[in-house]
Design a protein around this motif. Structure first.
Motif, PDB file in Angstrom:
ATOM      1  N   ALA A 217      -2.946 -22.077 -22.933  1.00 11.01           N
ATOM      2  CA  ALA A 217      -2.929 -21.470 -21.601  1.00 11.01           C
ATOM      3  C   ALA A 217      -1.639 -21.839 -20.863  1.00 11.01           C
ATOM      4  O   ALA A 217      -1.086 -21.023 -20.112  1.00 11.01           O
ATOM      5  CB  ALA A 217      -4.144 -21.929 -20.805  1.00 11.01           C
TER       6      ALA A 217
ATOM      7  N   ALA B 299     -10.092 -22.345 -21.769  1.00  9.95           N
ATOM      8  CA  ALA B 299      -9.226 -23.081 -20.839  1.00  9.95           C
ATOM      9  C   ALA B 299      -9.984 -23.383 -19.546  1.00  9.95           C
ATOM     10  O   ALA B 299      -9.827 -24.448 -18.942  1.00  9.95           O
ATOM     11  CB  ALA B 299      -7.962 -22.272 -20.542  1.00  9.95           C
ATOM     12  N   SER B 300     -10.814 -22.448 -19.141  1.00 10.42           N
ATOM     13  CA  SER B 300     -11.634 -22.628 -17.945  1.00 10.42           C
ATOM     14  C   SER B 300     -12.584 -23.824 -18.117  1.00 10.42           C
ATOM     15  O   SER B 300     -12.753 -24.643 -17.210  1.00 10.42           O
ATOM     16  CB  SER B 300     -12.413 -21.325 -17.721  1.00 10.42           C
TER      17      SER B 300
ATOM     18  N   GLU C  89      -6.301 -19.492 -16.412  1.00 14.97           N
ATOM     19  CA  GLU C  89      -7.524 -19.377 -17.213  1.00 14.97           C
ATOM     20  C   GLU C  89      -7.968 -17.916 -17.283  1.00 14.97           C
ATOM     21  O   GLU C  89      -9.099 -17.628 -17.688  1.00 14.97           O
ATOM     22  CB  GLU C  89      -8.622 -20.295 -16.679  1.00 14.97           C
TER      23      GLU C  89
ATOM     24  N   ASP D  86      -9.651 -16.397 -20.439  1.00 13.77           N
ATOM     25  CA  ASP D  86      -9.662 -17.561 -21.321  1.00 13.77           C
ATOM     26  C   ASP D  86     -10.762 -18.552 -20.906  1.00 13.77           C
ATOM     27  O   ASP D  86     -10.502 -19.583 -20.284  1.00 13.77           O
ATOM     28  CB  ASP D  86      -8.282 -18.242 -21.279  1.00 13.77           C
TER      29      ASP D  86
END
Ligand SMILES: [Ca+2]
Ligand SMILES: [Ca+2]
Ligand SMILES: [Ca+2]
Ligand SMILES: [Ca+2]
Length: 506
Positions: free
Chosen positions: A149, A472-473, A466, A469
């Motif tokens: 990310a 990544a979150s 994010e 994604d």
């Protein structure tokens, strides 16, 4: 091997800018994020106050459920953070110049600490509040997703604000393993990467939906420069790589606890599936591995890899600016910084002399900031002949008028200070937050010649995106939980967004 149909589907999805759904059967190509705002424009904020929950370790699934249900993992994307000025003498900042010139823009990416959480040398059971809070992080398995990310974010920023280079802060991997270094290098270079060791796990069936699935990284679109941290060369960032550690890392006994991804909720296990890719990769071998890819990431400079320690200069093309990278790690053990007089004389001084002769401003980069320089300090450290501590180091730098700033990492928190050695001139020191612990930010630096007798070093935190994604979150929310429940050994401050004012040198 992927079928031609799958490759075609990937190409179509990529060109349309849409992420693949798991039903496509391939590794998702995440689309370009819609924006990459600097943290002074918009940033992530905690949704819960920090309230110590010392009986509810977020390392345990049931505790995470409890904390999450009460908002400890909540975050919001909202107002930008505030900026302030810093001058060498503490006085008011000069007025901005009428026609400033941008000399360089770079991103500092520090303390990613990519961890193979299935490794027998993990130490989850040592994780307690305080100094060993980094023995396990509930977000650590998602680190590769957060690094990917970050690549997407930096590339998006680069589209509107061109970035000359990304320079690392060190502690790029967490545990000095070859597979960790490989994941890190490949995500920055661009590749399909699977951050999974031992058995090939797929805790959520299908591609792109759990941290043990392969991810696709487009790679950074600008040079990136290597800096070594203690976690890159020492077991757990503390212990010199002994034969016993080397043997244990490829074995099955995880006496202090590793994660078992073959079971629901990933319990901690003392027995793992062996994997030769976990062997340590340190010193000259590590530098050859990193320096052997793409443009060498700074390590192709003459003498950069001497003795297995990375000292080198990177001259920003077309700009009167030299970066000098320092290796402050102690291969004999200990998490603290080590700056040896011998290295200063033979490897740093010549690079500084050259910069002075060429009239180039100098920024120095090391993993450890000068306040972390000791003589064999830290758990498992060993005393050395010729260790230089911060006061002596600062007086050394202060002899060189073009030294503007020493940029470090290691502490996982922002810090900025003007230092005024007893002799010589004053300059700045600053450290950037880590990618792994809250606030999980990188930092963008711009050096402007204001044309009014001052350089302005414009430093701004940058959050990873994010968008599209969820992995990544999840990394961000788990880190928020670790912090708000009191289990992350970091404090927050306003030393990230600053304008540093440095008088130009005639
Ligand atoms: Ca922890
Ligand atoms: Ca695995
Ligand atoms: Ca897998
Ligand atoms: Ca999956």
């Amino acid at each position: 091997m992927k079928s031609k149909v799958t490759l075609l589907a990937l190409a179509v999805a990529s060109s349309c800018g849409n992420p693949l759904t798991p039903s496509d059967g391939g590794t998702p190509r995440l689309p370009e994020p819609s924006s990459a705002p600097l943290a002074t424009e918009a940033s992530w904020h905690l949704g819960h106050a920090q309230e110590l929950q010392d009986e509810r370790s977020p390392n345990v699934a049931a505790n995470r459920d409890w904390l999450r249900s009460r908002g400890y993992a909540d975050v919001t994307f909202g107002p930008g953070i505030t900026r302030r000025d810093l001058t060498l003498d503490g006085g008011a900042a000069p007025s901005a110049g009428s026609a400033p010139t941008l000399l360089v823009r770079f991103v500092h990416l520090a303390d990613t600490q990519l961890a193979d959480d299935e490794s027998p040398t993990r130490v989850v059971s040592l994780d307690v509040i305080g100094a060993t809070a980094g023995a396990y992080r509930p977000q650590e398995a998602w680190g590769c997703n957060a690094l990917n990310a970050s690549v997407r974010t930096i590339n998006k920023l680069h589209a509107s604000l061109p970035v000359n280079a990304v320079i690392l802060g060190g502690d790029n991997s967490d545990n000095a393993q070859g597979n960790e270094a490989g994941w890190f290098r490949d995500i920055l270079d661009g590749a399909e990467v699977e951050c999974d060791s031992g058995d090939d796990d797929d805790p959520v069936e299908g591609p792109g939906n759990d941290p043990k699935d392969p991810l696709f990284s487009e790679g950074l679109k600008m040079p990136w420069l290597w800096v070594t941290g203690n976690h890159d060369i020492l077991n757990q960032g503390n212990f010199s790589i002994s034969e016993a550690i080397r043997a244990g890392s490829v074995g099955t006994k995880a006496e202090l606890g590793a994660v078992d991804w073959s079971k629901p909720k990933q319990p901690i296990t003392e027995t793992v599936v062996a994997d030769a890719r976990r062997a340590p990769l340190v010193g000259a071998d590590l530098l050859d591995f990193i320096g052997g890819s793409k443009d060498g990431h700074g390590l192709n400079a003459a003498g950069a890899k001497t003795g297995g320690k990375a000292f080198y200069a990177y001259d920003v093309p077309g700009a009167p600016v030299r970066f000098i990278v320092l290796d402050t790690t102690a291969p004999s053990g200990g998490a603290d910084g080590l700056m040896l007089r011998g290295d200063v004389e033979t490897r740093v001084r010549p690079l500084l002399e050259e910069a002075e002769a060429q009239g180039k401003y100098v920024l120095l980069f090391s993993h450890h900031p000068p306040p972390s320089f000791t003589n064999g300090g830290g758990f498992a450290g060993m005393g050395q002949d010729g260790a230089m501590l911060a006061p002596e180091w600062r007086e050394f730098l202060a002899q060189y008028p073009h030294v503007v700033m020493h940029v470090g990492a290691h502490t996982h928190k922002f810090r900025a200070a003007a230092v005024t050695p007893a002799t010589g001139h004053a300059f700045f020191e600053t450290e950037t937050s880590s990618l792994t612990d809250w606030p999980q930010q990188m930092r963008v630096f711009e050096i402007w010649n204001e044309g009014n007798g001052y350089l302005r070093i414009h430093a701004t935190p940058l959050d990873f995106t994010e968008e599209n994604d969820p992995l990544a979150s999840e990394f961000r929310r788990r880190s928020a939980m670790d912090f708000t429940a009191g289990w992350a050994d970091v404090t927050l401050n306003d030393d990230g967004a600053l304008d540093f004012w440095f008088p130009t040198v005639d």
